[in-house]
Design a protein around this motif. Sequence first.
Motif, mmCIF file in Angstrom:
data_model
loop_
_atom_site.group_PDB
_atom_site.id
_atom_site.type_symbol
_atom_site.label_atom_id
_atom_site.label_comp_id
_atom_site.label_asym_id
_atom_site.label_seq_id
_atom_site.Cartn_x
_atom_site.Cartn_y
_atom_site.Cartn_z
ATOM 1 N N MET A 1 0.971 -1.395 0.029
ATOM 2 C CA MET A 1 -0.041 0.168 0.060
ATOM 3 C C MET A 1 0.954 1.431 -0.073
ATOM 4 N N GLU A 2 0.708 2.127 -0.858
ATOM 5 C CA GLU A 2 1.284 3.437 -1.065
ATOM 6 C C GLU A 2 0.482 4.603 -0.704
ATOM 7 N N LEU A 3 1.026 5.680 0.184
ATOM 8 C CA LEU A 3 0.278 6.786 0.490
ATOM 9 C C LEU A 3 -0.472 7.339 -0.680
ATOM 10 N N SER A 4 0.029 7.295 -2.123
ATOM 11 C CA SER A 4 -0.451 7.798 -3.232
ATOM 12 C C SER A 4 -1.708 7.175 -3.584
ATOM 13 N N SER A 5 -1.619 5.844 -3.230
ATOM 14 C CA SER A 5 -2.977 5.097 -3.819
ATOM 15 C C SER A 5 -4.046 5.301 -2.834
ATOM 16 N N LEU A 42 -5.060 5.955 23.766
ATOM 17 C CA LEU A 42 -3.912 5.227 23.613
ATOM 18 C C LEU A 42 -4.128 4.138 22.807
ATOM 19 N N LYS A 43 -5.146 3.443 22.743
ATOM 20 C CA LYS A 43 -5.382 2.205 21.779
ATOM 21 C C LYS A 43 -5.321 2.915 20.284
ATOM 22 N N SER A 44 -5.925 3.955 20.030
ATOM 23 C CA SER A 44 -6.056 4.626 18.480
ATOM 24 C C SER A 44 -4.665 5.077 18.239
ATOM 25 N N TYR A 45 -3.811 5.486 19.297
ATOM 26 C CA TYR A 45 -2.442 5.824 18.846
ATOM 27 C C TYR A 45 -1.749 4.686 18.448
ATOM 28 N N TYR A 46 -1.526 3.734 19.176
ATOM 29 C CA TYR A 46 -0.927 2.467 18.851
ATOM 30 C C TYR A 46 -1.566 1.879 17.376
ATOM 31 N N TYR A 47 -2.766 1.753 17.304
ATOM 32 C CA TYR A 47 -3.253 1.288 16.055
ATOM 33 C C TYR A 47 -2.679 2.329 14.761
ATOM 34 N N TRP A 48 -2.732 3.619 15.033
ATOM 35 C CA TRP A 48 -2.121 4.323 13.959
ATOM 36 C C TRP A 48 -0.924 4.525 13.710
ATOM 37 N N LEU A 49 -0.015 4.234 14.748
ATOM 38 C CA LEU A 49 1.391 3.978 14.638
ATOM 39 C C LEU A 49 1.741 2.838 14.028
ATOM 40 N N ALA A 50 0.990 1.676 14.201
ATOM 41 C CA ALA A 50 1.277 0.441 13.294
ATOM 42 C C ALA A 50 1.083 0.529 11.912
ATOM 43 N N LYS A 51 -0.160 1.279 11.644
ATOM 44 C CA LYS A 51 -0.540 1.498 10.201
ATOM 45 C C LYS A 51 0.369 2.499 9.519
ATOM 46 N N ARG A 53 3.674 2.808 10.493
ATOM 47 C CA ARG A 53 4.907 2.018 10.234
ATOM 48 C C ARG A 53 4.956 1.295 9.084
ATOM 49 N N LYS A 54 3.723 0.211 9.030
ATOM 50 C CA LYS A 54 3.525 -0.549 7.829
ATOM 51 C C LYS A 54 3.780 0.120 6.544
ATOM 52 N N LEU A 55 2.953 1.313 6.316
ATOM 53 C CA LEU A 55 3.047 2.161 5.267
ATOM 54 C C LEU A 55 4.460 2.732 4.852
ATOM 55 N N ALA A 56 5.244 3.233 5.978
ATOM 56 C CA ALA A 56 6.631 3.598 5.704
ATOM 57 C C ALA A 56 7.640 2.522 5.161
ATOM 58 N N VAL A 57 7.122 1.220 5.925
ATOM 59 C CA VAL A 57 8.167 0.138 5.284
ATOM 60 C C VAL A 57 7.747 -0.204 3.829
ATOM 61 N N ALA A 58 6.673 -0.347 3.594
ATOM 62 C CA ALA A 58 6.086 -0.489 2.244
ATOM 63 C C ALA A 58 6.691 0.382 0.953
ATOM 64 N N GLU A 59 6.871 1.581 1.394
ATOM 65 C CA GLU A 59 7.198 2.708 0.563
ATOM 66 C C GLU A 59 8.842 2.876 0.499
ATOM 67 N N LEU A 60 9.813 1.911 1.387
ATOM 68 C CA LEU A 60 11.104 1.946 1.152
ATOM 69 C C LEU A 60 11.276 0.950 -0.068
ATOM 70 N N PRO A 61 12.704 1.463 -0.756
ATOM 71 C CA PRO A 61 12.854 0.681 -1.784
ATOM 72 C C PRO A 61 13.532 -0.746 -1.304
ATOM 73 N N ARG A 62 13.176 -1.526 -2.412
ATOM 74 C CA ARG A 62 13.477 -2.862 -1.981
ATOM 75 C C ARG A 62 14.996 -2.952 -2.527
ATOM 76 N N LYS A 63 15.646 -3.868 -1.610
ATOM 77 C CA LYS A 63 17.049 -4.215 -1.806
ATOM 78 C C LYS A 63 17.075 -5.311 -2.835
ATOM 79 N N ASP A 64 18.046 -5.209 -3.971
ATOM 80 C CA ASP A 64 17.847 -6.377 -4.957
ATOM 81 C C ASP A 64 19.020 -7.283 -4.090
ATOM 82 N N ASN A 65 18.530 -8.391 -3.967
ATOM 83 C CA ASN A 65 19.120 -9.381 -3.225
ATOM 84 C C ASN A 65 19.685 -10.564 -4.425
ATOM 85 N N GLY A 66 19.421 -10.307 -5.638
ATOM 86 C CA GLY A 66 19.853 -11.399 -6.621
ATOM 87 C C GLY A 66 18.763 -12.559 -6.861
ATOM 88 N N ILE A 67 17.787 -12.565 -5.919
ATOM 89 C CA ILE A 67 16.641 -13.917 -6.125
ATOM 90 C C ILE A 67 15.598 -13.379 -6.902
#
Length: 132
Positions: A1-5, A42-51, A53-67
């Motif tokens: 999932m990307e922010l632009s989507s 606090l429950k909402s804070y952690y819910y959105w923090l997880a969402k 973080r997940k979005l941030a990780v999804a937008e990181l460029p993937r490392k080409d590991n040769g596989i």
Amino acid sequence: MELSSLTPDRQIKFQYWLDIIRQCRASGLTNQAWCEQNSVSLKSYYYWLAKIRKLAVAELPRKDNGIRCIAASSSVPLQDPAPEFTEVSLPNSHVSRPAPAAVLHIGTMTVELFEDTPCELLTTILKAVQLC
């Protein structure tokens, strides 16, 4: 999932919670204390923090590991990259080691086997050596 989507409404909500998370982090307070002082669940804070973080990780460029993925119908065998090993010497090590029971020299590799080498490890080593 990307922010632009995301829909514009969803983007605004993500930005709103990102601002809240940044304010909480910058406060120096614990998450719980900051949320209580600012009437944030606090429950909402952690819910959105997880969402976020997940979005941030999804937008990181993937490392080409040769596989590369190969279709199941393909008959091309997958090859593992050649294993690489490095001997590590401990500084100021005065531990005496027993002499190896056997030393295998295969190409540029050297494998030292000791009397107490478990059979399972020896089997794994011999299988790995066959691939070289």
